[in-house]
Design an enzyme around this catalytic site. Sequence first.
Site, mmCIF file in Angstrom:
data_model
loop_
_atom_site.group_PDB
_atom_site.id
_atom_site.type_symbol
_atom_site.label_atom_id
_atom_site.label_comp_id
_atom_site.label_asym_id
_atom_site.label_seq_id
_atom_site.Cartn_x
_atom_site.Cartn_y
_atom_site.Cartn_z
ATOM 1 N N HIS A 1 6.995 -11.293 -19.992
ATOM 2 C CA HIS A 1 6.806 -9.884 -20.559
ATOM 3 C C HIS A 1 8.015 -9.247 -20.032
ATOM 4 C CE1 HIS A 1 4.243 -9.645 -16.765
ATOM 5 N NE2 HIS A 1 4.884 -8.532 -16.718
ATOM 6 N N GLU B 1 -2.291 -1.386 -17.135
ATOM 7 C CA GLU B 1 -1.080 -2.112 -17.930
ATOM 8 C C GLU B 1 -1.603 -2.265 -19.323
ATOM 9 O OE1 GLU B 1 -0.290 -5.855 -15.654
ATOM 10 O OE2 GLU B 1 -1.596 -6.840 -17.157
ATOM 11 N N GLN C 1 5.023 -5.032 -21.773
ATOM 12 C CA GLN C 1 4.005 -4.490 -20.855
ATOM 13 C C GLN C 1 4.445 -2.941 -20.513
ATOM 14 O OE1 GLN C 1 4.206 -5.730 -16.371
ATOM 15 N NE2 GLN C 1 2.033 -6.544 -17.240
ATOM 16 N N HIS D 1 10.430 -4.035 -14.859
ATOM 17 C CA HIS D 1 10.649 -5.246 -14.524
ATOM 18 C C HIS D 1 10.665 -6.060 -15.581
ATOM 19 C CE1 HIS D 1 6.257 -5.191 -14.225
ATOM 20 N NE2 HIS D 1 6.410 -6.274 -14.607
ATOM 21 N N GLU E 1 9.189 -10.415 -11.761
ATOM 22 C CA GLU E 1 8.053 -11.017 -11.360
ATOM 23 C C GLU E 1 8.098 -12.331 -11.812
ATOM 24 O OE1 GLU E 1 4.997 -8.590 -13.663
ATOM 25 O OE2 GLU E 1 3.500 -10.058 -13.066
HETATM 26 N N1 CMX Z 1 13.528 -1.777 -10.659
HETATM 27 C C1 CMX Z 1 14.990 -1.636 -9.980
HETATM 28 N N2 CMX Z 1 15.112 -1.085 -8.903
HETATM 29 C C2 CMX Z 1 14.105 -0.477 -7.959
HETATM 30 C C3 CMX Z 1 12.681 -0.569 -8.959
HETATM 31 C C4 CMX Z 1 12.499 -1.296 -10.177
HETATM 32 N N3 CMX Z 1 11.505 -1.282 -10.786
HETATM 33 N N4 CMX Z 1 11.756 0.216 -8.038
HETATM 34 C C5 CMX Z 1 12.843 0.760 -7.165
HETATM 35 N N5 CMX Z 1 13.882 0.388 -7.199
HETATM 36 C C6 CMX Z 1 14.947 0.804 -6.352
HETATM 37 C C7 CMX Z 1 15.106 2.247 -6.185
HETATM 38 O O1 CMX Z 1 16.020 2.696 -6.912
HETATM 39 C C8 CMX Z 1 15.800 2.261 -4.701
HETATM 40 O O2 CMX Z 1 17.332 2.040 -4.712
HETATM 41 P P1 CMX Z 1 18.247 2.497 -3.792
HETATM 42 O O3 CMX Z 1 18.015 2.302 -2.568
HETATM 43 O O4 CMX Z 1 19.584 2.205 -4.310
HETATM 44 O O5 CMX Z 1 17.947 4.057 -4.268
HETATM 45 C C9 CMX Z 1 15.493 0.793 -3.880
HETATM 46 O O6 CMX Z 1 14.819 0.117 -4.976
HETATM 47 C C10 CMX Z 1 14.035 1.183 -3.367
HETATM 48 O O7 CMX Z 1 13.250 2.227 -4.019
HETATM 49 P P2 CMX Z 1 12.008 3.132 -3.413
HETATM 50 O O8 CMX Z 1 11.774 4.286 -4.286
HETATM 51 O O9 CMX Z 1 11.997 3.145 -1.981
HETATM 52 O O10 CMX Z 1 11.050 1.984 -3.655
HETATM 53 P P3 CMX Z 1 10.048 0.985 -2.555
HETATM 54 O O11 CMX Z 1 11.433 0.226 -1.931
HETATM 55 O O12 CMX Z 1 9.068 1.604 -1.978
HETATM 56 O O13 CMX Z 1 9.577 -0.001 -3.998
HETATM 57 C C11 CMX Z 1 9.829 -2.064 -4.881
HETATM 58 C C12 CMX Z 1 10.152 -0.456 -4.752
HETATM 59 C C13 CMX Z 1 10.335 -2.741 -5.884
HETATM 60 C C14 CMX Z 1 9.696 -2.983 -3.664
HETATM 61 C C15 CMX Z 1 8.174 -1.847 -5.485
HETATM 62 O O14 CMX Z 1 8.205 -1.134 -6.764
HETATM 63 C C16 CMX Z 1 7.314 -3.153 -5.441
HETATM 64 O O15 CMX Z 1 6.923 -3.472 -4.193
HETATM 65 N N6 CMX Z 1 7.237 -3.647 -6.819
HETATM 66 C C17 CMX Z 1 6.573 -4.812 -6.978
HETATM 67 C C18 CMX Z 1 5.068 -4.687 -7.388
HETATM 68 C C19 CMX Z 1 4.932 -3.681 -8.971
HETATM 69 O O16 CMX Z 1 6.032 -3.325 -9.258
HETATM 70 N N7 CMX Z 1 3.782 -3.560 -9.244
HETATM 71 C C20 CMX Z 1 3.582 -3.090 -10.649
HETATM 72 C C21 CMX Z 1 3.589 -4.047 -11.853
HETATM 73 C C22 CMX Z 1 2.441 -4.714 -11.795
HETATM 74 C C23 CMX Z 1 2.451 -6.158 -12.982
HETATM 75 O O17 CMX Z 1 3.287 -6.030 -13.628
HETATM 76 O O18 CMX Z 1 1.574 -6.983 -12.558
HETATM 77 CO CO CO Z 2 4.510 -7.404 -15.094
#
Ligand code: CMX
Ligand code: CO
Length: 133
Positions: free
Chosen positions: A7, A43, A54, A78, A128
Amino acid sequence: MLKDIDHIAVAVHSMEEALGTFRELYGIEPERTEEIASDKITEAMLRVGDTYLQLLEPTDPESTVAKFLEKRGPGLHHIAIAVDDLEGVLAHLKSKGAELLDETPRIGGGGHRVAFVHPKTTHGILIELVERG
Ligand code: CMX
Ligand code: CO
């Protein structure tokens, strides 16, 4: 190692509004809608050919998706890629120095095993990995 795109996920402020947009413009309805407590999101999965769109709406201001919306606004969140052997792929990625957000698989939407890889590992794209099982 990578089978297909499971997705493509889009962060939205309002699920109701976003579903209305896709219904009105493309005549599609979600195949399922699910609340994922561990990620503090709801979602909705809209089938598009062999893959899904999604839609993600945060259910809590502390959700990572809420923070994403605050920082970047709605948009591509993502890409989820299907794999056969998630543990094997994670071990391989770890050996290559990738930053894993989940060291071991956890249960995501649809009851599938999933693990996330940090966007900084792949040039700004949050990935993912999904083992549909
Ligand atoms: N895609 C690309 N870049 C991202 C991002 C994303 N989705 N989310 C955050 N970032 C970037 C930010 O822009 C930031 O960049 P800079 O350092 O250049 O400013 C950096 O990553 C850190 O961002 P943050 O705001 O401090 O965010 P965190 O580090 O706290 O969290 C992430 C970012 C990816 C670690 C967190 O979103 C995560 O753990 N994601 C995995 C779980 C998830 O997304 N769950 C929801 C979906 C569930 C599903 O599909 O089943
Ligand atoms: Co997903």
